[in-house]
Design a protein around this motif. Structure first.
Motif, PDB file in Angstrom:
ATOM      1  N   PRO A   1       0.831  -1.209   0.000  1.00 60.33           N
ATOM      2  CA  PRO A   1       0.000   0.000   0.000  1.00 60.33           C
ATOM      3  C   PRO A   1       0.860   1.252   0.000  1.00 60.33           C
ATOM      4  O   PRO A   1       1.806   1.389   0.788  1.00 60.33           O
ATOM      5  N   GLY A   2       0.543   2.189  -0.887  1.00 57.52           N
ATOM      6  CA  GLY A   2       1.302   3.426  -1.020  1.00 57.52           C
ATOM      7  C   GLY A   2       2.324   3.403  -2.123  1.00 57.52           C
ATOM      8  O   GLY A   2       2.873   4.457  -2.490  1.00 57.52           O
ATOM      9  N   TYR A   3       2.640   2.221  -2.668  1.00 56.87           N
ATOM     10  CA  TYR A   3       3.634   2.108  -3.739  1.00 56.87           C
ATOM     11  C   TYR A   3       3.000   1.789  -5.092  1.00 56.87           C
ATOM     12  O   TYR A   3       3.709   1.518  -6.048  1.00 56.87           O
ATOM     13  N   THR A   4       1.672   1.733  -5.151  1.00 54.79           N
ATOM     14  CA  THR A   4       0.981   1.460  -6.410  1.00 54.79           C
ATOM     15  C   THR A   4       0.459   2.761  -6.985  1.00 54.79           C
ATOM     16  O   THR A   4       0.056   3.656  -6.255  1.00 54.79           O
ATOM     17  N   PHE A   5       0.497   2.880  -8.309  1.00 50.47           N
ATOM     18  CA  PHE A   5       0.080   4.087  -9.003  1.00 50.47           C
ATOM     19  C   PHE A   5      -0.908   3.722 -10.094  1.00 50.47           C
ATOM     20  O   PHE A   5      -0.823   2.628 -10.676  1.00 50.47           O
TER      21      PHE A   5
END
Length: 447
Positions: free
Chosen positions: A14-18
């Protein structure tokens, strides 16, 4: 299982996907295509990492046939062959079922009379989706839960996960499903024709084995048997169960003031010679909605002793000389059941057929009941001059008078509408007075 890294080289956390901002199409991919009006699964296109579908190599004979075949032209003639329309398998095989007759052996434990029991079943194979179901025909008063044994589903063939198909079925084979072996003996004509058309040779049909318990309890008609003097109640139960005579009657009620008739239905149960009486309730009849007039019981017709107390709770068989039977119920006559009088005027079709077969001398023709005269309608008294005519009428219609209803539609339609008439006053009193004086003068002789 998804990869631990996304397309940008970052860990899949979570937080590293775009989100891809260049994506413009968000629709779902199509999985069905239509061919000649039928929905078929869409064959996936060849993509990266997928191998194309390889076709079978053609023989030299097929190549020669294709090379000499004439191409299709825009305007076809009648000489060219007509190709049949494409029909999918689930449409062509819809509502086509293979039916097999089979049986299985049920082991009976701790019984000295039988070791096993033969239970016949019907196996249905649905060609539409290769599903099967097993149904056991129900036998009346068998005491065994019967009916659908296995619901419609695909049955496993072996432990490897393979499923049964119609090619695996044949006569004389054992079909093992969930630990039970069903031996197939016969099939219907459609199943035989279908299997032979597909090139499957069916074995010879086998007869259904007889159940040893049923064979042992089967009555031997060759042996002579002398019936007892009393009526056989077992024979009456087996042949007269659920057979009921139904009579339409009128309950004649006597009172010190009036005599009234109420419609009832009399049921005579042939299995045990009991009688039940139910009242027919009509709408707004004014009677309490009590279903039973007389509960189901045997009604005595003749007692052994004429002097018998009428306050007993129940009359035993020792005090009864004769009970009511079907021969005592005749249409057009009044029957007395437990001090109540009932006039029989009609019956149903089964009752007529029963009397025609067993009592041909009795005439069971329907009797018409004269219709009762309608009650005298309520007369409205003349107007007494108090209040308006509509207000005085409300006192005659209900105990608590309500305001008279106003015709709103008439009031709206005739609003501001006035009828005007032209009249002329005529004086009659002068002429009448002069005629009276003239008549008086003639009578006295005065000129």
């Amino acid at each position: 299982m998804s990869s631990q890294w996304n397309n940008h080289g970052f860990p899949f956390l979570p937080g590293y996907t775009f989100r891809d901002i260049t994506q413009s199409a968000f629709h779902r991919s199509q999985t069905l295509s239509y061919k000649n009006g039928y929905a078929l699964p869409l064959r996936p296109s060849v993509g990266i990492g997928q191998e194309p579908l390889l076709s079978e190599q053609l023989t030299q004979q097929h190549i020669n046939e294709l090379s000499f075949e004439r191409p299709d032209i825009a305007y076809a003639t009648h000489d060219q062959p007509q190709y049949e329309d494409f029909i999918p398998a689930h449409v062509a095989l819809d509502k086509k079922i293979l039916r097999f007759h089979a049986y299985f052996l049920e082991e009976i434990l701790y019984s000295p009379e039988e070791e096993y029991r033969v239970r016949p079943v019907m196996i249905y194979y649905y060609l539409e989706d290769d599903t099967m179901c097993i149904i056991e025909p129900t036998v009346e008063n068998s005491g065994i839960p019967q009916g659908k044994r296995l619901k419609r589903q695909r049955f496993p063939n072996n432990k490897r996960g393979e499923l049964y198909q119609w090619k695996d079925l044949n006569l004389g084979m054992d079909l093992e499903v969930y630990g039970v072996k069903y031996h197939i003996t016969q099939c219907d004509p459609f199943t035989k024709e279908f299997m032979e058309s597909e090139g499957i040779v069916l074995n010879e049909p086998e007869p259904m084995p007889e159940d040893p318990y049923s064979r042992r309890n089967k009555p031997n008609l060759e042996l002579s048997h002398t019936t007892t003097s009393t009526f056989d109640k077992l024979y009456q139960f087996l042949h007269m169960d659920r057979k009921v005579l139904r009579f339409y009657a009128s309950w004649v009620k006597f009172d010190a003031v009036y005599r009234d008739n109420w419609p009832v239905i009399i049921y005579y149960y042939l299995v045990d010679d009991t009688v039940e009486i139910r009242e027919v309730h009509e709408r707004n009849c004014g009677q309490d909605p009590f279903p039973l007039v007389m509960r189901r019981q045997r009604i005595p017709k003749k007692l052994k002793s004429e002097i018998f107390p009428s306050c007993v709770m129940e009359v035993s068989k020792e005090h009864v000389d004769e009970y009511y039977s079907p021969k005592d119920l005749q249409l057009g006559q009044t029957v007395r059941l437990l001090s109540h009088h009932f006039f029989l005027h009609n019956c149903d079709g089964f009752t007529k057929d029963y009397y025609k077969k067993n009592y041909p001398d009795m005439d069971m023709k329907a009797v018409e009941i004269p219709k009762t005269e309608d009650k005298k309608k309520k007369e409205i008294p003349p107007y007494n001059g108090f209040g308006s005519l509509e207000d005085s009428l409300q006192n005659c219609l209900s105990l608590i008078p309500e305001p008279p209803k106003v015709n709103v539609v008439k009031r709206i339609q005739n609003d501001h509408k006035v009828l005007r008439y032209t009249a002329q006053l005529v004086r009659y009193h002068s002429r009448v007075q002069s005629s009276v004086i003239n008549n008086a003068a003639v009578g006295t002789g005065i000129n």
